[in-house]
Design an enzyme around this catalytic site. Sequence first.
Site, PDB file in Angstrom:
ATOM      1  N   GLY A  36      -5.090 -18.797 -11.442  1.00  0.00           N
ATOM      2  CA  GLY A  36      -5.289 -18.202 -10.116  1.00  0.00           C
ATOM      3  C   GLY A  36      -6.546 -18.726  -9.426  1.00  0.00           C
ATOM      4  O   GLY A  36      -7.241 -19.596  -9.955  1.00  0.00           O
TER       5      GLY A  36
ATOM      6  N   ASN B   3       1.902 -15.936  -9.194  1.00  0.00           N
ATOM      7  CA  ASN B   3       1.237 -16.163  -7.904  1.00  0.00           C
ATOM      8  C   ASN B   3       0.231 -17.306  -8.050  1.00  0.00           C
ATOM      9  O   ASN B   3      -0.860 -17.263  -7.496  1.00  0.00           O
ATOM     10  CB  ASN B   3       0.547 -14.867  -7.441  1.00  0.00           C
ATOM     11  CG  ASN B   3       0.025 -14.972  -6.027  1.00  0.00           C
ATOM     12  OD1 ASN B   3       0.599 -15.684  -5.198  1.00  0.00           O
ATOM     13  ND2 ASN B   3      -1.070 -14.293  -5.736  1.00  0.00           N
TER      14      ASN B   3
ATOM     15  N   LYS C 185      -2.665  -8.497  -6.561  1.00  0.00           N
ATOM     16  CA  LYS C 185      -3.881  -8.209  -5.773  1.00  0.00           C
ATOM     17  C   LYS C 185      -3.667  -8.009  -4.275  1.00  0.00           C
ATOM     18  O   LYS C 185      -4.639  -8.028  -3.525  1.00  0.00           O
ATOM     19  CB  LYS C 185      -4.887  -9.330  -6.001  1.00  0.00           C
ATOM     20  CG  LYS C 185      -4.367 -10.690  -5.542  1.00  0.00           C
ATOM     21  CD  LYS C 185      -5.470 -11.719  -5.495  1.00  0.00           C
ATOM     22  CE  LYS C 185      -4.985 -13.005  -4.890  1.00  0.00           C
ATOM     23  NZ  LYS C 185      -5.980 -14.043  -4.785  1.00  0.00           N
TER      24      LYS C 185
ATOM     25  N   SER D  14     -13.130  -5.079  -8.233  1.00  0.00           N
ATOM     26  CA  SER D  14     -13.152  -5.360  -6.801  1.00  0.00           C
ATOM     27  C   SER D  14     -13.985  -4.332  -6.060  1.00  0.00           C
ATOM     28  O   SER D  14     -13.993  -3.146  -6.425  1.00  0.00           O
ATOM     29  CB  SER D  14     -11.711  -5.306  -6.289  1.00  0.00           C
ATOM     30  OG  SER D  14     -11.689  -5.248  -4.878  1.00  0.00           O
TER      31      SER D  14
ATOM     32  N   TYR E 189      -3.525  -0.770  -5.267  1.00  0.00           N
ATOM     33  CA  TYR E 189      -4.212  -1.930  -5.839  1.00  0.00           C
ATOM     34  C   TYR E 189      -5.626  -1.540  -6.287  1.00  0.00           C
ATOM     35  O   TYR E 189      -6.025  -1.751  -7.439  1.00  0.00           O
ATOM     36  CB  TYR E 189      -4.293  -3.086  -4.827  1.00  0.00           C
ATOM     37  CG  TYR E 189      -5.390  -4.068  -5.153  1.00  0.00           C
ATOM     38  CD1 TYR E 189      -5.269  -4.910  -6.247  1.00  0.00           C
ATOM     39  CD2 TYR E 189      -6.573  -4.110  -4.405  1.00  0.00           C
ATOM     40  CE1 TYR E 189      -6.305  -5.777  -6.586  1.00  0.00           C
ATOM     41  CE2 TYR E 189      -7.599  -4.965  -4.736  1.00  0.00           C
ATOM     42  CZ  TYR E 189      -7.470  -5.798  -5.828  1.00  0.00           C
ATOM     43  OH  TYR E 189      -8.493  -6.644  -6.171  1.00  0.00           O
TER      44      TYR E 189
ATOM     45  N   LYS F 256      -7.446  -1.037 -10.169  1.00  0.00           N
ATOM     46  CA  LYS F 256      -8.699  -1.637 -10.658  1.00  0.00           C
ATOM     47  C   LYS F 256      -9.644  -0.544 -11.176  1.00  0.00           C
ATOM     48  O   LYS F 256     -10.310  -0.707 -12.198  1.00  0.00           O
ATOM     49  CB  LYS F 256      -9.380  -2.442  -9.541  1.00  0.00           C
ATOM     50  CG  LYS F 256      -8.650  -3.742  -9.199  1.00  0.00           C
ATOM     51  CD  LYS F 256      -8.759  -4.745 -10.321  1.00  0.00           C
ATOM     52  CE  LYS F 256      -7.984  -6.012 -10.091  1.00  0.00           C
ATOM     53  NZ  LYS F 256      -8.009  -6.934 -11.233  1.00  0.00           N
TER      54      LYS F 256
ATOM     55  N   ASN G 245      -5.611 -12.817   3.796  1.00  0.00           N
ATOM     56  CA  ASN G 245      -7.068 -12.827   3.932  1.00  0.00           C
ATOM     57  C   ASN G 245      -7.514 -13.821   5.000  1.00  0.00           C
ATOM     58  O   ASN G 245      -6.853 -14.815   5.273  1.00  0.00           O
ATOM     59  CB  ASN G 245      -7.716 -13.153   2.588  1.00  0.00           C
ATOM     60  CG  ASN G 245      -7.378 -12.114   1.530  1.00  0.00           C
ATOM     61  OD1 ASN G 245      -6.780 -12.441   0.517  1.00  0.00           O
ATOM     62  ND2 ASN G 245      -7.708 -10.877   1.765  1.00  0.00           N
TER      63      ASN G 245
ATOM     64  N   ASP H 189      -9.043  -1.166   7.482  1.00  0.00           N
ATOM     65  CA  ASP H 189     -10.275  -1.973   7.434  1.00  0.00           C
ATOM     66  C   ASP H 189     -11.513  -1.104   7.695  1.00  0.00           C
ATOM     67  O   ASP H 189     -11.496  -0.262   8.593  1.00  0.00           O
ATOM     68  CB  ASP H 189     -10.232  -3.094   8.485  1.00  0.00           C
ATOM     69  CG  ASP H 189      -9.423  -4.285   8.009  1.00  0.00           C
ATOM     70  OD1 ASP H 189      -9.199  -4.410   6.793  1.00  0.00           O
ATOM     71  OD2 ASP H 189      -8.994  -5.092   8.870  1.00  0.00           O
TER      72      ASP H 189
HETATM   73  C1  UD1 Z   1      -9.334  -7.906   1.084  1.00  0.00           C
HETATM   74  C2  UD1 Z   1      -8.684  -6.754   0.353  1.00  0.00           C
HETATM   75  C3  UD1 Z   1      -9.575  -6.357  -0.781  1.00  0.00           C
HETATM   76  C4  UD1 Z   1      -9.846  -7.532  -1.695  1.00  0.00           C
HETATM   77  C5  UD1 Z   1     -10.435  -8.677  -0.872  1.00  0.00           C
HETATM   78  C6  UD1 Z   1     -10.570  -9.918  -1.710  1.00  0.00           C
HETATM   79  C7  UD1 Z   1      -7.381  -5.654   2.113  1.00  0.00           C
HETATM   80  C8  UD1 Z   1      -7.270  -4.469   3.014  1.00  0.00           C
HETATM   81  N1  UD1 Z   1      -8.484  -5.682   1.310  1.00  0.00           N
HETATM   82  O1  UD1 Z   1     -10.568  -7.474   1.637  1.00  0.00           O
HETATM   83  O2  UD1 Z   1      -8.952  -5.330  -1.509  1.00  0.00           O
HETATM   84  O3  UD1 Z   1     -10.745  -7.159  -2.700  1.00  0.00           O
HETATM   85  O4  UD1 Z   1      -9.567  -8.981   0.207  1.00  0.00           O
HETATM   86  O5  UD1 Z   1     -11.099 -10.945  -0.945  1.00  0.00           O
HETATM   87  O6  UD1 Z   1      -6.523  -6.525   2.093  1.00  0.00           O
HETATM   88  N2  UD1 Z   1      -9.155 -10.521   9.298  1.00  0.00           N
HETATM   89  C9  UD1 Z   1      -8.830 -11.001  10.542  1.00  0.00           C
HETATM   90  N3  UD1 Z   1      -7.726 -11.784  10.660  1.00  0.00           N
HETATM   91  C10 UD1 Z   1      -6.926 -12.107   9.604  1.00  0.00           C
HETATM   92  C11 UD1 Z   1      -7.272 -11.606   8.318  1.00  0.00           C
HETATM   93  C12 UD1 Z   1      -8.398 -10.795   8.223  1.00  0.00           C
HETATM   94  O7  UD1 Z   1      -9.507 -10.730  11.516  1.00  0.00           O
HETATM   95  O8  UD1 Z   1      -5.927 -12.805   9.783  1.00  0.00           O
HETATM   96  C13 UD1 Z   1     -10.384  -9.702   9.160  1.00  0.00           C
HETATM   97  C14 UD1 Z   1     -10.147  -8.343   8.546  1.00  0.00           C
HETATM   98  O9  UD1 Z   1      -9.853  -7.398   9.510  1.00  0.00           O
HETATM   99  C15 UD1 Z   1     -11.488  -8.103   7.856  1.00  0.00           C
HETATM  100  C16 UD1 Z   1     -12.012  -9.489   7.510  1.00  0.00           C
HETATM  101  O10 UD1 Z   1     -11.256 -10.399   8.324  1.00  0.00           O
HETATM  102  O11 UD1 Z   1     -12.360  -7.527   8.756  1.00  0.00           O
HETATM  103  C17 UD1 Z   1     -11.801  -9.833   6.066  1.00  0.00           C
HETATM  104  O12 UD1 Z   1     -10.436  -9.609   5.744  1.00  0.00           O
HETATM  105  P1  UD1 Z   1      -9.799 -10.086   4.381  1.00  0.00           P
HETATM  106  O13 UD1 Z   1     -10.101 -11.512   4.158  1.00  0.00           O
HETATM  107  O14 UD1 Z   1      -8.379  -9.660   4.371  1.00  0.00           O
HETATM  108  O15 UD1 Z   1     -10.626  -9.283   3.286  1.00  0.00           O
HETATM  109  P2  UD1 Z   1     -10.862  -7.690   3.145  1.00  0.00           P
HETATM  110  O16 UD1 Z   1      -9.906  -6.928   3.950  1.00  0.00           O
HETATM  111  O17 UD1 Z   1     -12.312  -7.435   3.334  1.00  0.00           O
END
Ligand code: UD1
Length: 342
Positions: free
Chosen positions: A10, A35, A85, A125, A149, A153, A199, A293
């Site tokens: 991974g 994955n 995850k 996490s 999820y 953890k 992400n 979020d």
């Molecule tokens: C996510 C997971 C978290 C995990 C972490 C690992 C969720 C709700 N949480 O955290 O459990 O431990 O990844 O890295 O999925 N964003 C955008 N546009 C996008 C994608 C994200 O604006 O297309 C923003 C989100 O709103 C957030 C930030 O980018 O504010 C980070 O998002 P993301 O990368 O998904 O991470 P987390 O949500 O913090």
Amino acid sequence: MTVLVTGGAGFIGSHTCVELLEHGHEVIVVDDFSNSSPTALTRVDEAAGRPVTALYEGDLRNESLLERVFAHHEIDAVIHFAAKKAVGESVDIPLEYYDINVSATTVLLRTMLAHGVDKLVFSSSCSIYGQTETVPLGESEPAAPTNPYARSKWFCENIIADACRRYPQLNAVALRYFNPVGAHSSGLLGEDPAGVPNNVMPYMMQVAIGRRAELQVFGGDYATEDGTCVRDYIHVMDVADGHRVALEKLGTGFDVFNLGTGVGTSVLGLVRAFEEACGVSIPHRIVERRAGDVPKLIADPTRVADAWGWRTTRDLPTMVRDAWGFQRLNPYGYETLALESA
Ligand code: UD1
């Protein structure tokens, strides 16, 4: 040491394998490739300049598989990454998440104890802190996970803690990562999510390479400097380094540490950092908030610094440059070569 790395193909697992190999450890991998790609392990060998000792393909809940692994190798320590995850998916299929994430951990612990293996580093996490408003977040912040999820953890952390209380020979640490991003500096290894990335970083990389039209920025009206959510992005090689150091510094009993930089970056700040460091513009648009979020998640990294003298060393420009290095060399991830030759 001979280290069993579960989920070694991974994103974080593969980078940790390289780190361990580069520091002279032997690495055994168990992965079911549900994955991840076997190519990641070929790349691990290439990046480290020496191969993993053995690979077992299969599910950790398969006790006879684990029994075989522990019988064949003199394992000194285990790093347990293998898990599902995706937060959204965990709400859809909670029982699968508990079965895969939690049952695998109990089978692993039982097999470790049966074979006298007493060192465990567990992949946890920051999502276990839930909807917190505390900034920065220390390990004493109460756990309040808000989805299956994150709860899986948290359950695993408790199961491991209980096992350490009952079996004092067992020593374990749970590392609560904030937002791991970036890639190995060679561009050989990186993040390669299946389907549409959830992400922000892998999504932004696919926009940069032209696979997706624009990045949707989820919410522009948060109480932060520029209105977008703030996260503590940490280079995946710092996370990998943290695991290697954890093995070397592991104390007695059970402990938990945050892995983060202590530096917050907004979504727009991340876009800007990428554009500046890589010279590629990211079309983006602010849209509605994403459910669940929190405005700001930043680690307090002082506990691990005090305990082990460990801190992150790679800054945000390095994170985005390395992520871009992998994406440019592998526009379609690990399947790029297969697609090109098809
Ligand atoms: C996510 C997971 C978290 C995990 C972490 C690992 C969720 C709700 N949480 O955290 O459990 O431990 O990844 O890295 O999925 N964003 C955008 N546009 C996008 C994608 C994200 O604006 O297309 C923003 C989100 O709103 C957030 C930030 O980018 O504010 C980070 O998002 P993301 O990368 O998904 O991470 P987390 O949500 O913090």
